[in-house]
Design a protein around this motif. Structure first.
Motif, PDB file in Angstrom:
ATOM      1  N   GLU A  81       8.774   5.718 -10.842  1.00 27.04           N
ATOM      2  CA  GLU A  81       8.347   7.027 -10.350  1.00 27.04           C
ATOM      3  C   GLU A  81       6.829   7.099 -10.267  1.00 27.04           C
ATOM      4  N   GLY A  82       6.165   6.566 -11.289  1.00 26.59           N
ATOM      5  CA  GLY A  82       4.706   6.558 -11.282  1.00 26.59           C
ATOM      6  C   GLY A  82       4.149   5.691 -10.165  1.00 26.59           C
ATOM      7  N   ILE A  83       4.800   4.569  -9.902  1.00 27.48           N
ATOM      8  CA  ILE A  83       4.360   3.702  -8.800  1.00 27.48           C
ATOM      9  C   ILE A  83       4.469   4.440  -7.473  1.00 27.48           C
ATOM     10  N   GLN A  84       5.597   5.087  -7.249  1.00 29.70           N
ATOM     11  CA  GLN A  84       5.792   5.785  -5.980  1.00 29.70           C
ATOM     12  C   GLN A  84       4.801   6.938  -5.810  1.00 29.70           C
ATOM     13  N   GLU A  85       4.502   7.625  -6.884  1.00 36.00           N
ATOM     14  CA  GLU A  85       3.503   8.705  -6.817  1.00 36.00           C
ATOM     15  C   GLU A  85       2.132   8.156  -6.443  1.00 36.00           C
ATOM     16  N   PHE A  86       1.784   7.001  -7.021  1.00 34.66           N
ATOM     17  CA  PHE A  86       0.484   6.416  -6.694  1.00 34.66           C
ATOM     18  C   PHE A  86       0.435   5.930  -5.251  1.00 34.66           C
ATOM     19  N   LEU A  87       1.505   5.328  -4.759  1.00 31.44           N
ATOM     20  CA  LEU A  87       1.510   4.843  -3.385  1.00 31.44           C
ATOM     21  C   LEU A  87       1.312   5.992  -2.397  1.00 31.44           C
ATOM     22  N   ALA A  88       1.975   7.107  -2.653  1.00 35.09           N
ATOM     23  CA  ALA A  88       1.812   8.267  -1.774  1.00 35.09           C
ATOM     24  C   ALA A  88       0.390   8.798  -1.840  1.00 35.09           C
ATOM     25  N   LEU A  89      -0.159   8.863  -3.044  1.00 36.40           N
ATOM     26  CA  LEU A  89      -1.523   9.357  -3.213  1.00 36.40           C
ATOM     27  C   LEU A  89      -2.530   8.401  -2.577  1.00 36.40           C
ATOM     28  N   ALA A  90      -2.266   7.112  -2.689  1.00 36.95           N
ATOM     29  CA  ALA A  90      -3.159   6.119  -2.099  1.00 36.95           C
ATOM     30  C   ALA A  90      -3.238   6.299  -0.590  1.00 36.95           C
ATOM     31  N   ARG A  91      -2.100   6.492   0.038  1.00 37.55           N
ATOM     32  CA  ARG A  91      -2.102   6.671   1.494  1.00 37.55           C
ATOM     33  C   ARG A  91      -2.867   7.929   1.876  1.00 37.55           C
ATOM     34  N   GLU A  92      -2.683   9.000   1.120  1.00 45.93           N
ATOM     35  CA  GLU A  92      -3.406  10.244   1.408  1.00 45.93           C
ATOM     36  C   GLU A  92      -4.910  10.046   1.324  1.00 45.93           C
ATOM     37  N   ASN A  93      -5.346   9.067   0.531  1.00 46.93           N
ATOM     38  CA  ASN A  93      -6.765   8.815   0.346  1.00 46.93           C
ATOM     39  C   ASN A  93      -7.289   7.649   1.189  1.00 46.93           C
ATOM     40  N   GLY A  94      -6.523   7.272   2.206  1.00 52.00           N
ATOM     41  CA  GLY A  94      -7.016   6.294   3.158  1.00 52.00           C
ATOM     42  C   GLY A  94      -6.937   4.845   2.726  1.00 52.00           C
ATOM     43  N   VAL A  95      -6.111   4.534   1.728  1.00 52.18           N
ATOM     44  CA  VAL A  95      -5.961   3.152   1.277  1.00 52.18           C
ATOM     45  C   VAL A  95      -5.189   2.351   2.326  1.00 52.18           C
ATOM     46  N   GLU A  96      -5.645   1.137   2.590  1.00 52.36           N
ATOM     47  CA  GLU A  96      -5.018   0.278   3.594  1.00 52.36           C
ATOM     48  C   GLU A  96      -4.103  -0.779   2.986  1.00 52.36           C
ATOM     49  N   GLY A  97      -4.311  -1.106   1.732  1.00 50.38           N
ATOM     50  CA  GLY A  97      -3.497  -2.130   1.092  1.00 50.38           C
ATOM     51  C   GLY A  97      -3.518  -1.974  -0.410  1.00 50.38           C
ATOM     52  N   ILE A  98      -2.451  -2.441  -1.068  1.00 51.67           N
ATOM     53  CA  ILE A  98      -2.296  -2.309  -2.514  1.00 51.67           C
ATOM     54  C   ILE A  98      -2.288  -3.685  -3.168  1.00 51.67           C
ATOM     55  N   MET A  99      -3.203  -3.900  -4.095  1.00 56.29           N
ATOM     56  CA  MET A  99      -3.138  -5.048  -4.990  1.00 56.29           C
ATOM     57  C   MET A  99      -2.413  -4.578  -6.246  1.00 56.29           C
ATOM     58  N   SER A 100      -1.186  -5.052  -6.428  1.00 53.78           N
ATOM     59  CA  SER A 100      -0.353  -4.541  -7.520  1.00 53.78           C
ATOM     60  C   SER A 100      -0.305  -5.519  -8.680  1.00 53.78           C
ATOM     61  N   PHE A 101      -0.342  -4.960  -9.901  1.00 52.13           N
ATOM     62  CA  PHE A 101      -0.246  -5.766 -11.111  1.00 52.13           C
ATOM     63  C   PHE A 101       0.988  -5.413 -11.928  1.00 52.13           C
ATOM     64  N   LEU A 102       1.925  -4.716 -11.308  1.00 53.71           N
ATOM     65  CA  LEU A 102       3.203  -4.441 -11.945  1.00 53.71           C
ATOM     66  C   LEU A 102       4.220  -4.084 -10.878  1.00 53.71           C
ATOM     67  N   SER A 103       5.492  -4.242 -11.206  1.00 49.96           N
ATOM     68  CA  SER A 103       6.560  -3.873 -10.279  1.00 49.96           C
ATOM     69  C   SER A 103       7.817  -3.580 -11.073  1.00 49.96           C
ATOM     70  N   TYR A 104       8.484  -2.495 -10.701  1.00 53.93           N
ATOM     71  CA  TYR A 104       9.773  -2.173 -11.302  1.00 53.93           C
ATOM     72  C   TYR A 104      10.897  -2.275 -10.274  1.00 53.93           C
ATOM     73  N   ASP A 105      10.579  -2.019  -9.012  1.00 54.80           N
ATOM     74  CA  ASP A 105      11.559  -2.128  -7.939  1.00 54.80           C
ATOM     75  C   ASP A 105      10.797  -2.546  -6.685  1.00 54.80           C
ATOM     76  N   LEU A 106      10.637  -3.850  -6.511  1.00 53.90           N
ATOM     77  CA  LEU A 106       9.797  -4.363  -5.429  1.00 53.90           C
ATOM     78  C   LEU A 106      10.280  -3.903  -4.062  1.00 53.90           C
ATOM     79  N   GLU A 107      11.578  -3.837  -3.873  1.00 54.48           N
ATOM     80  CA  GLU A 107      12.122  -3.430  -2.575  1.00 54.48           C
ATOM     81  C   GLU A 107      11.719  -1.992  -2.242  1.00 54.48           C
ATOM     82  N   GLU A 108      11.794  -1.109  -3.232  1.00 57.07           N
ATOM     83  CA  GLU A 108      11.404   0.284  -3.011  1.00 57.07           C
ATOM     84  C   GLU A 108       9.901   0.402  -2.770  1.00 57.07           C
TER      85      GLU A 108
END
Length: 400
Positions: A81-108
């Protein structure tokens, strides 16, 4: 050791005067006039030593050398849930790509990045094969750079072998971290420790090691002369740390091994004096623990090891993502660890791992695999750079 310290000191002074070397003032000004590319960084704990060392490298070195990028960090994230919240917030702030250091559901996570038109890269980690294959065809998923199953297993195996050989007694405590919560790295390391102990003592436990690694509750095991305790959970968390420290202080074990950082555990367990090892990173905190005698073995990553991962994302946001795919699919590139079993060895490696201007992966290394700087850069060049991760490789690049 003295000649290495002298050499590093001289390089630090020289590099401090020249900054990123290959970046001229003209190039810097031109880059600043171009579009700034914002890259999101998804992390599990902002206060973790490894996370802080990576952040220092990205913000204090990479942003100086690549003035057309900036980084947008998540808060500490502990679930999907926290990952998904950050991804949505990142897009709102103009982020073009995510360097991720954790994953709970890679497909999602990849599905969300497809929706938001952002790239997604596992920048330093290990994912299960089935999870990787489920998303490898997505054009928004760049791939995985990190230890992979073999390196993770070897890390646990070598740590167990070290403690069997170097410490007296036949009783071992294992901190399995988030293995039971879907952390693939922790699961593999724990399984490796258990199987190595079984092999070393010529015994087997009633429950297979792959199942024991996933225990959600503390367990104690015995087979022949071998005694093992497994304590699950993230030891930095309230409610886990206290019990984990009590177990370390119990006097029931001759040595302890952790598949995650041990700083919070050691702070809580002031009465413990048994040998302790960890699969973690070359951080300032671990150097302090080595020097105080609270830590006896470490294997793990170092700050600039993520340099090639940054180059992957930089190529993607600059428009070259398709040129760095493997047969049209996302890649998996293996990158291993450094290890130390003495404060002296740790100090030598940490000095190269943590320096801002003289480090294992510097600007010249990275520009060679960035299309903006080298139009001939290929995936093979990137793979070669990622694979040259050892301490000896880094010394060779720096001319030692």
């Amino acid at each position: 050791m003295r000649h290495i310290w002298v050499w590093l000191s001289a390089l630090l002074v020289s590099a401090a005067l020249t900054g990123c070397g290959g970046v001229s003032q003209k190039e810097t000004e031109a880059a600043q006039e171009d579009q700034t590319h914002k890259i999101g960084v998804l992390v599990y704990n902002l206060a973790d030593g490894e996370v802080m060392s990576f952040r220092s490298y990205l913000e204090n070195y990479i942003m100086e050398c690549f003035p057309d990028v900036e980084f947008y960090y998540s808060d500490s994230v502990s679930d999907e849930e926290g990952i998904q919240e950050f991804l949505a917030l990142a897009r709102e702030n103009g982020v073009e790509g995510i360097m991720s250091f954790l994953s709970y559901d890679l497909e999602e996570e990849v599905a969300a990045c497809e929706e938001y038109e952002m790239y997604y890269l596992m920048a330093s980690g290990t994912v299960a094969e089935d999870a990787f294959h489920a998303v490898e065809d997505s054009p928004r998923f760049l791939g995985v750079v990190g230890p992979g199953t073999d390196v993770e297993y070897q890390a646990g195996k070598e740590m167990a072998e070290y403690f069997m050989e170097e410490t007296a007694g036949d009783s071992y405590l294992i901190y399995s971290g988030g293995a039971a919560q879907g952390n693939e790295m922790h699961r593999i390391r724990t399984q490796a420790i258990l199987e190595t102990l079984e092999e070393g003592y010529g015994v087997t436990f009633d429950t297979p090691a792959e199942e024991l690694a996933l225990t959600e509750e503390p367990v104690k095991l015995q087979s022949g002369s071998l005694e093992v305790g497994i304590y699950p959970g993230f030891v930095r968390l309230d409610g886990v740390r206290e019990g984990a420290a009590k177990e370390l202080d119990s006097g029931a074990y001759d040595s302890a091994m952790a598949v995650l950082p041990v700083g919070p555990l050691v702070e809580e367990a002031r009465g413990s004096n048994i040998p302790l090892g960890t699969v973690d990173a070359y951080t300032e905190g671990n150097q302090t623990l080595f020097n105080s005698g609270d830590l006896n073995y470490v294997t793990g990553k170092y700050s600039s090891i993520i340099g090639p991962s940054f180059a992957v994302m930089y190529n993607a946001v600059k428009g070259y993502a398709e040129d760095f795919r493997q047969d049209g699919k996302a890649f998996q590139i293996q990158q291993g660890f450094w290890s130390s079993s003495s404060a002296e060895d740790y100090g030598e490696k940490y000095s190269l791992a943590s320096a801002i201007y003289v480090n294992a992966y510097n600007f010249e290394d990275l520009q060679h695999v960035c299309r903006d700087y080298n139009p001939d850069a290929t995936l093979d060049d990137l793979i070669a750079l990622v694979s040259a991760y050892t301490y000896e490789d880094a010394l060779a690049r720096r001319g030692e």
